[in-house]
Every structure is written in structure tokens, then in C-alpha cells.
Write a protein that holds these residues in place. Sequence first.
Motif, PDB file in Angstrom:
ATOM      1  N   ALA A  98       0.839  -1.209   0.000  1.00 13.70           N
ATOM      2  CA  ALA A  98       0.000   0.000   0.000  1.00 13.70           C
ATOM      3  C   ALA A  98       0.869   1.253   0.000  1.00 13.70           C
ATOM      4  N   ASN A  99       1.921   1.235   0.797  1.00  7.09           N
ATOM      5  CA  ASN A  99       2.848   2.365   0.866  1.00  7.09           C
ATOM      6  C   ASN A  99       3.525   2.595  -0.483  1.00  7.09           C
ATOM      7  N   ALA A 100       3.917   1.507  -1.140  1.00  4.40           N
ATOM      8  CA  ALA A 100       4.566   1.616  -2.451  1.00  4.40           C
ATOM      9  C   ALA A 100       3.635   2.236  -3.494  1.00  4.40           C
ATOM     10  N   GLU A 101       2.341   2.079  -3.311  1.00  3.42           N
ATOM     11  CA  GLU A 101       1.360   2.672  -4.230  1.00  3.42           C
ATOM     12  C   GLU A 101       1.021   4.107  -3.853  1.00  3.42           C
ATOM     13  N   SER A 104      -1.704   6.904   1.845  1.00  9.23           N
ATOM     14  CA  SER A 104      -1.376   7.656   3.056  1.00  9.23           C
ATOM     15  C   SER A 104      -2.016   7.041   4.292  1.00  9.23           C
ATOM     16  N   GLN A 105      -3.063   6.252   4.076  1.00  9.47           N
ATOM     17  CA  GLN A 105      -3.768   5.604   5.180  1.00  9.47           C
ATOM     18  C   GLN A 105      -4.182   4.200   4.749  1.00  9.47           C
ATOM     19  N   ILE A 106      -4.325   3.335   5.754  1.00  9.84           N
ATOM     20  CA  ILE A 106      -4.821   1.987   5.510  1.00  9.84           C
ATOM     21  C   ILE A 106      -5.855   1.690   6.585  1.00  9.84           C
ATOM     22  N   TRP A 107      -6.955   1.074   6.197  1.00 10.00           N
ATOM     23  CA  TRP A 107      -8.022   0.828   7.152  1.00 10.00           C
ATOM     24  C   TRP A 107      -8.607  -0.553   6.948  1.00 10.00           C
ATOM     25  N   LEU A 108      -9.471  -0.960   7.877  1.00 11.79           N
ATOM     26  CA  LEU A 108     -10.042  -2.300   7.830  1.00 11.79           C
ATOM     27  C   LEU A 108     -11.266  -2.393   8.716  1.00 11.79           C
ATOM     28  N   ALA A 143     -15.528  -3.650  14.131  1.00  9.23           N
ATOM     29  CA  ALA A 143     -14.756  -2.495  14.577  1.00  9.23           C
ATOM     30  C   ALA A 143     -14.014  -1.977  13.353  1.00  9.23           C
ATOM     31  N   ILE A 144     -13.850  -0.674  13.280  1.00  8.91           N
ATOM     32  CA  ILE A 144     -13.138  -0.040  12.177  1.00  8.91           C
ATOM     33  C   ILE A 144     -11.814   0.477  12.718  1.00  8.91           C
ATOM     34  N   TYR A 145     -10.745   0.112  12.035  1.00  9.95           N
ATOM     35  CA  TYR A 145      -9.399   0.526  12.448  1.00  9.95           C
ATOM     36  C   TYR A 145      -8.704   1.241  11.302  1.00  9.95           C
ATOM     37  N   LEU A 146      -7.842   2.192  11.664  1.00 17.34           N
ATOM     38  CA  LEU A 146      -7.129   3.012  10.687  1.00 17.34           C
ATOM     39  C   LEU A 146      -5.685   3.191  11.142  1.00 17.34           C
ATOM     40  N   LYS A 147      -4.792   3.260  10.167  1.00 12.78           N
ATOM     41  CA  LYS A 147      -3.391   3.554  10.439  1.00 12.78           C
ATOM     42  C   LYS A 147      -2.898   4.525   9.377  1.00 12.78           C
TER      43      LYS A 147
END
Length: 150
Positions: A98-101, A104-108, A143-147
Motif C-alpha cells: 500500500a505504501n509503495a502505491e 497515506s492511510q490503511i483501514w479495515l 470495529a473499524i481501524y485506521l493507520k
Amino acid sequence: MNYRLFQREDFDDLYAIEEICFQPPQRFTPRYMRQIIASQDSATWIAEHNGHMAGFAIVEWTQQIAGILAYIATIEVLPTLRHHGIGAELLRRIEGSANAEGASQIWLHVDTENTAAIQLYERSGYHSRGRADHYYARNRPAAIYLKHLV
């Protein structure tokens, strides 16, 4: 443990893990699984143990107004091989994709009763961003999580 990107011939083994890890109606259909894996806007990482698939993870990304946003579609590890760091390494691999693309954020979304997964995400820097009631089949909440990615 060997980690590598998905190859077309991996699908049957990958879907066999899906069938072990999830029961209907929570299980992805083969058609849907093929669709997300085949997307140019996704990456699928495979974990192999002694030449056999031990688990996999899929991340997707989309262009939003604020930039590229990544979503973890799934992380799955065979039950007999859990608690050996495989899920954590698969998580690092999909974050790297994801970072290589340029995400800026990743969630689930994660089942609120899946405490092992929630602990993994929290240890990995994910923060709770709310809850989605009735997200999963049989009215199970997520639950929704974000980084934020660097």
C-alpha cells in the motif's frame, strides 16, 4: 517461512484456506475472491511453510480526493499455524504494498469478537475509528481501524 506475491496457480490453495477460516455467509465467494485478487489496484501476499500455503493477505487501494487510501480485505492464516507471527508479517507486507502505491492511510473492518486480530492491529499501530453495526452476516458488528502510513 517464505513470503511472496500471489501467482495465478495459487488460487485453489488460497481458496482452500478461505474455506477453512470462514464459514458461509462470512466466506468470500470464489468469484469475488478472484475479482479482488485480479484487480490492478490490489496486492495479495502468500505465506508458505515447508512448501505449503500457510496463509495470505489482500490489500486494495483507491484514489480518493485526499489521496490514495488502502483497505485490508482479509488476512488469513491456517488455524494450526496461528500465533507464530505469520499474520503480523503478512500485515507488514501488505502495508508495504500500500505504501509503495502511495497510500497515506490503511483501514479495515474486523469482527468485534476477533480479539486476536484486534490485538495484532493495535500492536501494529492501528487505532479504532468506530464501529459498523450489522456489518457482517447475522448482524455481527465490525470495529473499524485506521493507520497512517509514512
